[in-house]
Design an enzyme around this catalytic site. Structure first.
Site, PDB file in Angstrom:
ATOM      1  CG  ASP A   1      11.086  14.517  -8.326  1.00 10.82           C
ATOM      2  OD1 ASP A   1      10.091  13.276  -8.624  1.00 10.82           O
ATOM      3  OD2 ASP A   1      10.689  15.477  -7.766  1.00 10.82           O
TER       4      ASP A   1
ATOM      5  N   GLY B   1      -2.869  26.766  -6.832  1.00 11.31           N
ATOM      6  CA  GLY B   1      -2.182  25.246  -7.530  1.00 11.31           C
ATOM      7  C   GLY B   1      -3.434  24.234  -6.503  1.00 11.31           C
ATOM      8  N   GLY B   2      -4.203  23.535  -7.987  1.00  7.14           N
ATOM      9  CA  GLY B   2      -4.864  22.029  -7.485  1.00  7.14           C
ATOM     10  C   GLY B   2      -4.620  21.512  -7.673  1.00  7.14           C
ATOM     11  N   GLY B   3      -3.586  21.098  -7.969  1.00 10.09           N
ATOM     12  CA  GLY B   3      -3.034  19.381  -8.139  1.00 10.09           C
ATOM     13  C   GLY B   3      -2.794  19.127  -6.713  1.00 10.09           C
TER      14      GLY B   3
ATOM     15  CG  HIS C   1     -21.188  -7.955   3.018  1.00  5.68           C
ATOM     16  ND1 HIS C   1     -21.764  -6.236   2.335  1.00  5.68           N
ATOM     17  CD2 HIS C   1     -21.729  -8.449   4.191  1.00  5.68           C
ATOM     18  CE1 HIS C   1     -22.371  -6.065   2.967  1.00  5.68           C
ATOM     19  NE2 HIS C   1     -23.224  -6.717   3.565  1.00  5.68           N
TER      20      HIS C   1
ATOM     21  CE  LYS D   1      18.538  16.545   9.058  1.00 10.42           C
ATOM     22  NZ  LYS D   1      17.398  16.705  10.453  1.00 10.42           N
TER      23      LYS D   1
ATOM     24  CB  ILE E   1       1.531  19.633  -3.659  1.00 12.02           C
ATOM     25  CG1 ILE E   1       1.686  18.431  -4.353  1.00 12.02           C
ATOM     26  CG2 ILE E   1       1.659  20.426  -2.781  1.00 12.02           C
ATOM     27  CD1 ILE E   1       3.130  19.331  -4.330  1.00 12.02           C
TER      28      ILE E   1
END
Length: 469
Positions: A314, A180-182, A447, A39, A184
């Site tokens: 990517d 995984g601690g990125g 403010h 899609k 995502i």
């Protein structure tokens, strides 16, 4: 071959990079063919950015009810989370966005081929249905990426999931192990915790979101632990197996100890890999690097070593960021290049980076460590969000950190706390326009807002701060 099969531009892949290329090229009057086997909208629209942020908004609502009760005396409780209703709302948002993209492409006159295509040369492709097409100006590769998986832990969409299918797995698990601690992994850990799951987050690096500033990582870990998430950094998965609908895993902690963990769901978020399978790169004279990326020979045009073949999204190696909004900019640059216009190269240092967890992180520009490594004479100012009244109202902590060149321009701005994703645009302009602290200091921030902390950080660097530290 008929004239119907000859166009100015062929775009392979209909994700954010691909459809932005197609729309921008069409705006210049070029004829465009967009090939997409799934899609249009790609991972971001259908499996990533949009559905995940919809679910994270729902998670924020759940957290808000708990805060209302515990902090503000509002006697409210979450009776239950209706998973079907939740996902129906998510799917409606995705569906409406999908129709919007389809409508834009149709209105722009972009011809959409709804199947995969394979390169047969530097200016030609063959579709899966046998049709052949040629491009007179160029071809744009925008086939995106897929989640990286671990050997022996094949995703099943239920017990072992990736970021592509985590939100589409059945129901809400009572416990989740996130690898995984990125960005995502942190987002999914945050979502599941909000929904009541026991969450363990395991990252092999010595800190979460390791590409961000160390102070951001520190504040993020503090916020996640405060919410009850078990954060294990410097830790590695030694082994895991699925049994009786659960995952049994062995993790080696940063201290070298072996820890046995059991969870209803294992979420693998250890990165993504470019998709080039079946693309026929060799037929066009192209190759990938050792990581699978298709590197441009000219970053100012995102053009490969084969003239007329461009890459967006990517498929690009660093310094491209693998972010949807960077892909938009890349697509517009390539379209303008193919149209003969003066496209502006993407300044990746000025592209904002956001993690939509609770707390959120947002950053643009260099970290303090990067600035020092680049031999800048660095000056830093850090301002807690609780230094301003709105930060006290939110009561979630957080900070603003500004990295600048002494006597010179701002090199980076780093935020962590509630809603900071909506605050980064100002800093993007500051970094992108190479402003100095004094240039920012004379601008008045509303403010009471969280953005006052940003303004105060620059006031302090300019020697005019009201809350000097």
């Amino acid at each position: 071959m008929t004239n119907d099969n000859s166009v100015d531009v062929i775009v392979i892949g209909g994700g954010t990079g691909g459809y932005s290329t197609a729309l921008r090229a069409s705006a210049f009057g070029l004829t465009v063919l967009l090939a997409e086997r799934d899609k249009v909208g790609g991972t971001c629209l259908h499996r990533g950015c949009i559905p995940s942020k919809a679910m994270l908004h729902a998670a924020e609502l759940v957290d808000g009810i708990a805060e209302a009760r515990e902090r503000w005396g509002v006697r409210a409780h979450v009776e239950a989370v209706d998973w079907q209703a939740l996902t129906a709302t998510r799917d409606d948002i995705v569906g409406r966005n999908h129709k919007g993209v389809e409508g834009h492409l149709e209105h722009a006159g972009v011809r959409v081929v709804r199947c995969g295509v394979r390169l047969t040369g530097p200016r030609s492709v063959r579709a899966e249905d046998g049709r052949e097409f040629t491009a007179t100006r160029g071809i744009v590769l925008a086939t995106g990426s897929r989640p990286r998986t671990l050997p022996g832990l094949e995703p099943d969409g239920r017990t072992v999931v990736t970021s592509d299918d985590a939100l589409f797995a059945p129901g809400l698990p009572a416990s989740v192990l996130v690898l995984g601690g990125g960005a995502i992994g942190v987002e999914y850990a945050s979502f599941h915790r909000s929904m009541g799951a026991e969450v363990t987050l395991v990252e092999a690096a010595d800190r979460l979101v390791p590409l961000e500033d160390a102070d951001v990582s520190r504040h993020l870990v503090r916020g996640l632990k405060k919410r009850g998430i078990d954060v294990q950094t410097g830790a590695r998965l030694e082994g895991a197996e699925v049994s009786d609908g659960h995952v049994r895993a062995t993790v080696r902690t940063s201290r070298g100890e072996l820890r046995e963990l059991r969870a209803e769901r294992l979420l693998v978020a250890v990165g993504r890999v470019p998709v080039t399978d079946g693309l026929g790169l060799e037929a066009a004279g192209l190759t990938t690097d050792e990581r699978g990326f298709v590197a441009p020979a000219d970053w100012s045009r995102l053009e490969t070593a084969v003239p007329g073949v461009h890459v967006v999204g990517d498929l690009l190696p660093p310094p491209s960021l693998g972010l949807a909004h960077a892909s938009f900019a890349e697509g517009m640059l390539v379209a303008e290049t193919l149209a003969g216009a003066a496209g502006v190269p993407v300044d990746y240092a000025a592209v904002p980076r956001v993690t939509y967890s609770s707390p959120q992180t947002a950053a643009v520009g260099l970290t303090e460590a990067q600035a020092r490594e680049a031999s800048y004479d660095v000056v830093v100012n850090t301002m807690p969000l609780t230094a301003v009244a709105k930060g006290m109202v939110h009561g979630q902590g957080g900070m603003v950190k500004v990295v600048a060149e002494r006597g010179g321009r701002v090199l980076g701005v780093h935020l962590v706390g509630p809603h900071v994703s909506e605050m980064i645009a100002e800093s993007q302009l500051i970094v992108g326009w190479e402003a100095e602290p004094a240039d920012v200091a004379h601008h008045v921030h509303a403010h009471p807002t969280l953005s006052e902390a940003v303004g105060e950080a620059f006031l302090t660097l300019a020697g005019r701060g009201l809350h000097q530290q």
